[in-house]
Motif scaffolding. Structure first.
Motif, PDB file in Angstrom:
ATOM      1  N   HIS A  74      75.348  37.760  28.368  1.00 37.30           N
ATOM      2  CA  HIS A  74      74.647  38.784  29.150  1.00 37.30           C
ATOM      3  C   HIS A  74      75.659  39.587  29.978  1.00 37.30           C
ATOM      4  N   ILE A  75      75.261  40.805  30.344  1.00 38.97           N
ATOM      5  CA  ILE A  75      76.033  41.598  31.298  1.00 38.97           C
ATOM      6  C   ILE A  75      75.499  41.302  32.686  1.00 38.97           C
ATOM      7  N   GLU A  76      76.339  40.725  33.524  1.00 33.47           N
ATOM      8  CA  GLU A  76      75.940  40.394  34.894  1.00 33.47           C
ATOM      9  C   GLU A  76      75.995  41.614  35.807  1.00 33.47           C
ATOM     10  N   GLN A  77      77.017  42.487  35.579  1.00 29.10           N
ATOM     11  CA  GLN A  77      77.169  43.646  36.459  1.00 29.10           C
ATOM     12  C   GLN A  77      78.149  44.623  35.837  1.00 29.10           C
ATOM     13  N   THR A  78      77.913  45.911  36.040  1.00 25.13           N
ATOM     14  CA  THR A  78      78.872  46.951  35.686  1.00 25.13           C
ATOM     15  C   THR A  78      79.126  47.808  36.915  1.00 25.13           C
ATOM     16  N   GLY A  79      80.324  48.374  36.990  1.00 23.06           N
ATOM     17  CA  GLY A  79      80.647  49.248  38.119  1.00 23.06           C
ATOM     18  C   GLY A  79      82.139  49.473  38.202  1.00 23.06           C
ATOM     19  N   THR A  80      82.547  50.255  39.179  1.00 21.14           N
ATOM     20  CA  THR A  80      83.974  50.435  39.437  1.00 21.14           C
ATOM     21  C   THR A  80      84.531  49.112  39.978  1.00 21.14           C
TER      22      THR A  80
END
Length: 351
Positions: free
Chosen positions: A223-229
């Motif tokens: 799973h993708i837990e988080q995306t961001g800079t």
């Protein structure tokens, strides 16, 4: 070094979009219905521990793994069922996969040879790419005569030969020693900016992702837990997993909710003493008063990393303290201390 205009590849960057993509190996679900968009020209790092699905995701983008469900779009075109060679991508493998019997120059030129391009033409093109990665002096050496960093440069030059719109890198720095890893990190970032194409880089190193990425994608158990800079992901972790995996955070609980306090913002004072407040912090609500014992104080040059065991039995905490503020007699191992933090530095986590 300024490269000749004809040497540098200026392919137009392509955005990458994964739509509900899954990957199964038998009964095992390696990637579970992820959605992700990587803007064209971005440097994206897929970050996570071994087995989280990041390499399977990269290989599905490349076309080296089939997609069990969902779609892969590159530059707005659905490439889910297309062969790797028709996707406009190139991949640098973790092992570099250089031909041991060929020189660096011929390794780079190999695909042109297979397409029947004349020897003089393909060697001129390969030579220009070796110049781009500062390997012209080693053009006639075989891989066994090159260092790990030099082999990586050759692999990168070979990947750039067909002017890809996306470059995919599978843990490209993992085999290098720490000093060379930092040096090559800076080179990768420079090449990405100079080439202007999309880079997708798989790594398990938080430091690597923070240094390189425009976009960090943290993965766990498919799973993708988080995306961001890097700034967003580090300072505003969404989940307990992200906070703990990135490091530098303490996860605490109150009233049934979890929150984090960065290690460099966790204050430690001898028992009975409230930490002082700087002029810029006066008037802020201060929380804490948590009694702890110092387990160890590890000197790390510019600061000390202090590990603390709360007396209430909750998990250990970590505080980073400047060398100037550390008092070995009052804050050393086995000392009884009190831990504090400012309310503004407590970041809530998703349930």
């Amino acid at each position: 070094m300024v490269q000749p205009a004809s040497t540098v590849v200026h392919a137009s960057p392509a955005d990458i979009e994964l739509v509900h993509v899954s990957k199964r190996y038998g009964d095992s679900l390696a990637v579970d219905a992820i959605d992700l968009r990587i803007p064209g020209g971005a440097y994206c790092c897929l970050l996570g521990p071994s087995g989280c699905g990041k390499t399977s995701t990269l290989r599905m983008i490349a076309g080296h793994e089939s997609v069990s469900d969902g779609d892969v779009l590159i530059g707005g075109r659905n490439v889910t069922r297309e062969a790797p060679a028709s996707r406009g991508t190139a991949m640098v493998f973790q092992s570099y996969a250089l031909f041991p019997h060929l020189s660096a120059l011929d390794n780079v030129a190999f695909s042109l040879k297979m397409r029947g391009v004349a020897k003089e033409v393909r060697r001129k093109r390969a030579g220009g790419l070796l110049e781009l990665v500062a390997m012209s002096a080693y053009a006639h050496r075989r891989p066994a005569e090159l260092s790990g960093g030099q082999q990586q440069r050759v692999a990168l030059a070979r990947a750039l030969l067909n002017e890809p719109r996306c470059l995919l890198l599978d843990e490209p720095l993992s085999a290098l020693d720490p000093f060379l890893r930092v040096q090559m990190r800076a080179e990768l970032k420079r090449w990405q900016k100079d080439l202007g194409i999309t880079f997708v880089h798989v790594t398990h190193s938080q430091e690597e992702a923070m240094a390189l990425a425009d976009l960090v994608v943290v993965m766990s158990h498919g799973h993708i837990e988080q995306t961001g800079t890097p700034f967003q992901v580090f300072n505003q972790p969404r989940t307990e997993f992200v906070a703990r995996f990135l490091g530098g955070h303490n996860v605490l609980g109150a009233n049934g909710r979890l929150f984090t306090v960065r290690a460099d913002r966790l204050r430690v004072a001898p028992q009975g003493v409230t930490p002082g407040t700087s002029a810029g912090e006066r008037g802020l609500s201060r929380i804490g008063g948590l009694a702890c014992t110092v387990r160890e104080a590890e000197y790390q040059g510019t600061h000390l990393r202090i590990t603390l065991d709360p007396l209430d039995g909750s998990p250990a905490l970590v505080s980073l303290m400047s060398d100037a503020d550390y008092d070995p007699h009052r804050l050393g191992p086995d000392a009884r201390v009190t831990v504090w933090w400012d309310e503004q530095n407590a970041h809530p986590l998703a349930a």
